[in-house]
Design an enzyme around this catalytic site. Sequence first.
Site, short mmCIF file in Angstrom:
data_model
loop_
_atom_site.label_atom_id
_atom_site.label_comp_id
_atom_site.label_asym_id
_atom_site.label_seq_id
_atom_site.Cartn_x
_atom_site.Cartn_y
_atom_site.Cartn_z
N GLN C 198 -20.36 -1.96 46.82
CA GLN C 198 -20.67 -1.82 45.41
C GLN C 198 -19.33 -1.67 44.69
O GLN C 198 -18.79 -0.58 44.57
CB GLN C 198 -21.57 -0.60 45.19
CG GLN C 198 -22.84 -0.63 46.06
CD GLN C 198 -23.87 -1.65 45.60
OE1 GLN C 198 -24.14 -1.77 44.41
NE2 GLN C 198 -24.45 -2.40 46.55
N ALA C 239 -30.13 2.48 38.06
CA ALA C 239 -29.62 1.79 39.25
C ALA C 239 -28.49 0.82 38.90
O ALA C 239 -28.15 0.63 37.74
CB ALA C 239 -30.77 1.05 39.92
N HIS C 240 -27.93 0.21 39.93
CA HIS C 240 -26.79 -0.67 39.73
C HIS C 240 -27.11 -1.88 38.86
O HIS C 240 -28.18 -2.45 38.96
CB HIS C 240 -26.16 -1.11 41.05
CG HIS C 240 -27.09 -1.67 42.07
ND1 HIS C 240 -26.65 -2.10 43.29
CD2 HIS C 240 -28.42 -1.85 42.07
CE1 HIS C 240 -27.67 -2.53 43.98
NE2 HIS C 240 -28.75 -2.38 43.29
N ASN C 241 -26.16 -2.21 38.00
CA ASN C 241 -26.23 -3.39 37.14
C ASN C 241 -27.29 -3.32 36.06
O ASN C 241 -27.56 -4.31 35.39
CB ASN C 241 -26.41 -4.67 37.98
CG ASN C 241 -25.17 -5.00 38.77
OD1 ASN C 241 -25.02 -4.55 39.92
ND2 ASN C 241 -24.24 -5.73 38.18
N SER C 259 -30.50 -4.10 37.93
CA SER C 259 -30.32 -5.31 37.12
C SER C 259 -31.32 -5.45 35.97
O SER C 259 -31.30 -6.48 35.29
CB SER C 259 -30.36 -6.58 37.98
OG SER C 259 -29.30 -6.54 38.92
#
Lengths: 343, 343, 343
Positions: C198, C239-241, C259
Amino acid sequence: MDASIEELAALVGGRVIGGPSATHITGAAAIADAQEGDITFFGNAKYLPALRASRATCALVPDGFDEAIPAVQIQVANPTLAFSKILEQLAPPPIVFAPGIHPSAVIAADARIGKDVAIQAHVVVEPGAVIGDRTVLGPNVYIGHGTRVGDDCKIYASASIRERCRIGNRVIIHSGAVLGSDGFGFEMANGRYVKIPQTGIVQIDDDVEIGANTTIDRARFGRTWIGEGSKIDNLVQIAHNVVIGKHSIIVSQVGISGSSRIGNYATLAGQVGVVGHIEIGDQAVVAAKSGVSKSIPAKQMWWGSPAGPIQEQKEQHARLNRLAKLMERVKRLEEQVAAKGTK
Amino acid sequence: MDASIEELAALVGGRVIGGPSATHITGAAAIADAQEGDITFFGNAKYLPALRASRATCALVPDGFDEAIPAVQIQVANPTLAFSKILEQLAPPPIVFAPGIHPSAVIAADARIGKDVAIQAHVVVEPGAVIGDRTVLGPNVYIGHGTRVGDDCKIYASASIRERCRIGNRVIIHSGAVLGSDGFGFEMANGRYVKIPQTGIVQIDDDVEIGANTTIDRARFGRTWIGEGSKIDNLVQIAHNVVIGKHSIIVSQVGISGSSRIGNYATLAGQVGVVGHIEIGDQAVVAAKSGVSKSIPAKQMWWGSPAGPIQEQKEQHARLNRLAKLMERVKRLEEQVAAKGTK
Amino acid sequence: MDASIEELAALVGGRVIGGPSATHITGAAAIADAQEGDITFFGNAKYLPALRASRATCALVPDGFDEAIPAVQIQVANPTLAFSKILEQLAPPPIVFAPGIHPSAVIAADARIGKDVAIQAHVVVEPGAVIGDRTVLGPNVYIGHGTRVGDDCKIYASASIRERCRIGNRVIIHSGAVLGSDGFGFEMANGRYVKIPQTGIVQIDDDVEIGANTTIDRARFGRTWIGEGSKIDNLVQIAHNVVIGKHSIIVSQVGISGSSRIGNYATLAGQVGVVGHIEIGDQAVVAAKSGVSKSIPAKQMWWGSPAGPIQEQKEQHARLNRLAKLMERVKRLEEQVAAKGTK
């Protein structure tokens, strides 16, 4: 990241089309999120409109791609793979924590510290604790009395692990996670809740990852146990005496109540709740936000609150979507029957 | 824990059957979780298959038990009670924090520190704070300006309590809990959210326990208030101006919105959500994962999302389970009516 | 707060009725929560019974109010407004952290620290980090390698921000929040989950507020991005993105999967869950506890799990409430049809 489009094309064996190949790329992003200076990739035809509108400076596209887009193209056989390769090569170097013990860390005289350990500022390691070789303890980390941490672990800033827990090798624990807090157990006596001592431990096996601000309570007795290779996301609650098998996935904000057991290769999606004292079998999958109130056999996928086998749940949802129509049909029947009654 | 089977049998007044009584026991665990060296107990007939398969070295079983099991038996009148006694006697000694102030702690000159207080490494106690007698502040704990903590409290590593809060006596606060963070309040003005000052406090009364990484916001004005003897689990959110009565139980991952009031001896099970500005009465129980959108009278049990009285909810669930059959019945009626119509 | 009733009446231009105006007021609280010494306000007729039972020493009531209540009255045109004015004037002074770097803080030699910054005890600022002017870093705060924090930020005790993140100006981050922890991403290979690096960052724009113990993961690549002026409550998982637009509100315990993109001026109420890779449009509102499994157009309000447009969901709920009656109607039809059949 800083490389010219030409250099990136060479790295992935691609061909530059439609622009100055000397332009420098300084970042990588998905199509919709890309900004000037970014490289992106086009891996799915449905994103073509997004690609046309993207602000990316450069885009990896498939060989033979013939749409007009604002970005300079690098044509390659597999844009998705090429993107991964670029990310890998050009990602910023990971942060390295040099071995050594920061002078502000407070390490008990009888704690055993392995070789090449990095213990950062304001860490506390209590008496009887053991820290394995090459393990990194981030700032403000707390390691309780007699707790053993294995080799090659990474424990990030402000994680707390209380007394007598056992952490395997190559375990990653993110910031703010709490391991070994007391299980939630009380007995009512004379109108007041009396605390039941929580004298067990938390055991985390090799290659487990534990997310930020996740909490794992110590066992009433025995252990709360996370099996080898299982991965736990952020803000998850694992109650006392829960056992999670090997290579299972527990997504963010899941809560698992006391003494429940999750098998191997199981998946609990986000915000799932599991009652106490049940079993979720190997390779079972529980869909997001489900409330699990009874045991789930191996390999089944369940959904809903209360959760049931997903096929039944979907059929029930389809029936519910036909409810308005059902009501009209009943109304028509009533009219027909009434009409015949008056004949 | 380390005692021979013989010693344990003597402790609980039991009789050793089926094995060498000199074998040493080093742990205690539930039947399914027990490993070699563990003692377990057989308190419920349904666990007999599990007991036969258990790896426990020793098992407490009822007098007259005559099944063949791999474990050495200790026969006693009440195996469950005997197990509790063994746990109590042989549990590892609780960690004791010797009174004193660690030299790395930063204590304001005008903070008032009681007798026999244990303040551990890297604690910060701000000006005007008061710490009661025999209270333990774990490593990295933060006590804000003017906050008062009572006697005999235990505040574990990395908990943070901001300014002007009041914590009673014998309160336990687990690691990572945050008390006194700003309530979530904004007003929209000219297209931007403007912060509403949160000038109140958090008040925690005697004998309350607060779980790991739980958050309790300070009041808009006045106080967010947790009554005497209430127990709050991990990762719970208590918004500004919430009032929880005495001896209530709030299970993990519950969220209570602003200004709602929970009575005495109430129970909110795991992952329950409560909207703002409502009341949940004394001794009310809310089942897990429920979404409470209106006030609940005293002594009622509610369930569902939106939640309602549990009996009504169960009846509704039963009806939903008969929906497929209802659809078939309507279809048959339509056929019958149509058939008659054509006669 | 400490002022006489007379002084408070003068402050709001009100008239004292029914008591000694010299009595001192030492706190402010809602009607039901008020204690002796408190002032409260009567802004809604439905609270009259509560006002009669209130223990408040003084109450702001409307001009011409003629009920008998135990509190001394201050009659004013607008009690709600008057109460706000009193709160504002008499609120305790906010805590001020004097500029300076506490000697126990560990600041990398090459970190750039702005003017009038307050860095409190046990803070760690890693190499390459930048801290803007007048920013306050509370005790035990961690700022990772190369992370940039803007001007006039407040980062409370024990918050952790990992490497290379970018925090704008006037950002407030509450205690225990974790920014920049690894996104939750793994690939299965040979029966084991392998971690996907990440390598992205977290970017927080100007005037954002982030609640206590909230977690925001760093991007797989690119950035996880919170837009200007958005406000995030406690215990939220991002969460990521994920991308959140400007001036959106994310209430406590919401979880947003990887995302997904949230627009501008959107609102996600408490405990909402959002799956990955969807879009929630500008000004959309998602009701509490909803589970969002597909994209939501701008300006729509959705509810339920799975969520749908709120009007449809309400109609469906109304139908469900008529299910018992429907079953009776079908039963009657069956009887009528059977009766005719036997004729």
